[in-house]
Design an enzyme around this catalytic site. Structure first.
Site, short mmCIF file in Angstrom:
data_model
loop_
_atom_site.label_atom_id
_atom_site.label_comp_id
_atom_site.label_asym_id
_atom_site.label_seq_id
_atom_site.Cartn_x
_atom_site.Cartn_y
_atom_site.Cartn_z
N LYS A 114 0.84 -1.20 0.00
CA LYS A 114 0.00 0.00 0.00
C LYS A 114 0.88 1.26 0.00
CE LYS A 114 -3.70 -2.52 2.23
NZ LYS A 114 -4.37 -2.93 3.46
N GLN A 148 -4.49 -1.19 9.65
CA GLN A 148 -4.32 -2.56 9.12
C GLN A 148 -4.85 -3.57 10.14
OE1 GLN A 148 -3.12 -3.38 5.97
NE2 GLN A 148 -3.78 -5.43 6.54
N ASP A 188 -10.79 2.83 3.90
CA ASP A 188 -11.22 1.44 3.70
C ASP A 188 -12.72 1.31 3.46
OD1 ASP A 188 -9.26 -0.49 3.62
OD2 ASP A 188 -8.90 -0.39 5.78
#
Ligand code: NAP
Length: 275
Positions: free
Chosen positions: A19, A63, A86
């Site tokens: 990422k 995460q 997200d």
């Protein structure tokens, strides 16, 4: 983009590295925060709050998984809905249900983008999704529904799973079970999207899934495991009209959509600031 990586889970470290690299490739500033695995929920909420206040950060990603002592739900809900890269915040999930613009869960959004670019018709088709998680199954069902598919959601209590799957024009497998979906589940000519990412370590299982392919057995010898999706790869290739391979199918698109969400969040914040 701020990426919060708690502890040293090797899988998470690889995801975060990819990422951060995607941000660098696109010229998006990224900052990686790495609190220790002993962090408390309160301390992590403090980290998130500080990021929420920073004007140079447009997207925040925490995460998963977080260590067991941390209340993951509270942490995810603490990320400002305006910086939710997200698309997991309940406000943004509500926007998804109502089909209003907002960051979408990245894996299902990537699958929609792939179907669009490969000109796979969705309206009026029967889509069957195996899995009902908050991050894949449920948002996938809603996105396909908004695109006018007739949607069936299957899960571990579904009676006659192969029969339900065989009715699919578009079959999305997101269950986390190695090569579980075999030829009995796939109607010839179906479009098969394999979301699963599973590591197989047993020689017998590798032999059975890939019908003794020496290349896969060599990979097992060398690496100690072989990556496989939720769909049997050889059955999928033989029967499907179109399919996503594992690796190299859905995975890269998840990161691409994370970047898309971040840019959209930045543009929205700039538009609000200018108004
Ligand atoms: P999850 O939260 O564990 O959910 C799995 C779902 O599959 C559940 O709804 C479960 O049903 C269902 N299920 C499990 N076993 C089943 C069975 N035997 N028959 C029917 N349904 C069954 O998993 P997830 O987070 O959605 O992830 C699914 C897979 O996708 C995993 O392999 C994950 O690694 C992968 N993944 C890949 C990406 C990517 O970027 N490529 C992104 C996210 C996830 P119940 O609800 O009844 O328990």
């Amino acid at each position: 983009m701020a990426v919060v990586l708690v502890g040293n889970d090797p899988g998470s470290e690889i995801y975060v590295r990819n990422k951060v690299k995607a941000c660098a490739d696109l010229g998006i500033l990224s900052e990686k925060l790495t609190p220790p695995s002993t962090i408390s929920t309160g301390e992590l909420l403090g980290v998130i709050e500080a990021l929420n206040r920073r004007s140079d950060i447009d997207g925040i990603l925490v995460q998963m998984p977080l260590p067991p002592q941390v209340d993951s739900r509270r942490v995810l809900e603490a990320v400002s809905a305006e910086k939710d890269a997200d698309g997991f915040h309940p406000t943004n999930v509500g926007h998804l249900v109502a089909n209003r613009p907002a960051p979408r869960a990245c894996t299902p959004a990537g699958i929609m983008e792939m179907l669009r670019r490969y000109e796979i018709p969705i309206a009026g088709r029967h889509a069957v999704i195996v899995g009902r998680s908050d991050i894949v199954g449920k948002p996938m069902a809603l996105l396909l529904l908004h695109a006018n598919a007739t949607v069936t959601i299957c899960h571990s209590k579904t009676a006659d799973l192969p029969g339900e799957c065989r009715r699919a024009d578009i079959l999305v497998a997101a269950m986390g079970r190695a090569a579980f979906v075999t030829r009995d589940f796939i109607a010839p000519g179906a479009v098969v999207i394999d979301v699963g990412m599973n590591r197989v370590t047993g020689r017998d299982e590798v032999e059975q899934i890939w019908r003794g392919d020496p290349g896969k057995l060599a990979t097992l010898e060398k690496k100690g495991s072989v990556l496989v999706g939720d769909v049997n790869p050889l059955d999928m290739v033989e029967l499907a009209f179109a399919y996503t391979p594992v690796p190299g199918g859905v995975g890269p698109l998840t990161i691409a959509m994370l970047m898309t969400n971040t840019v959209a969040l930045a543009e929205r914040r700039m538009a609000v600031a200018a108004a």
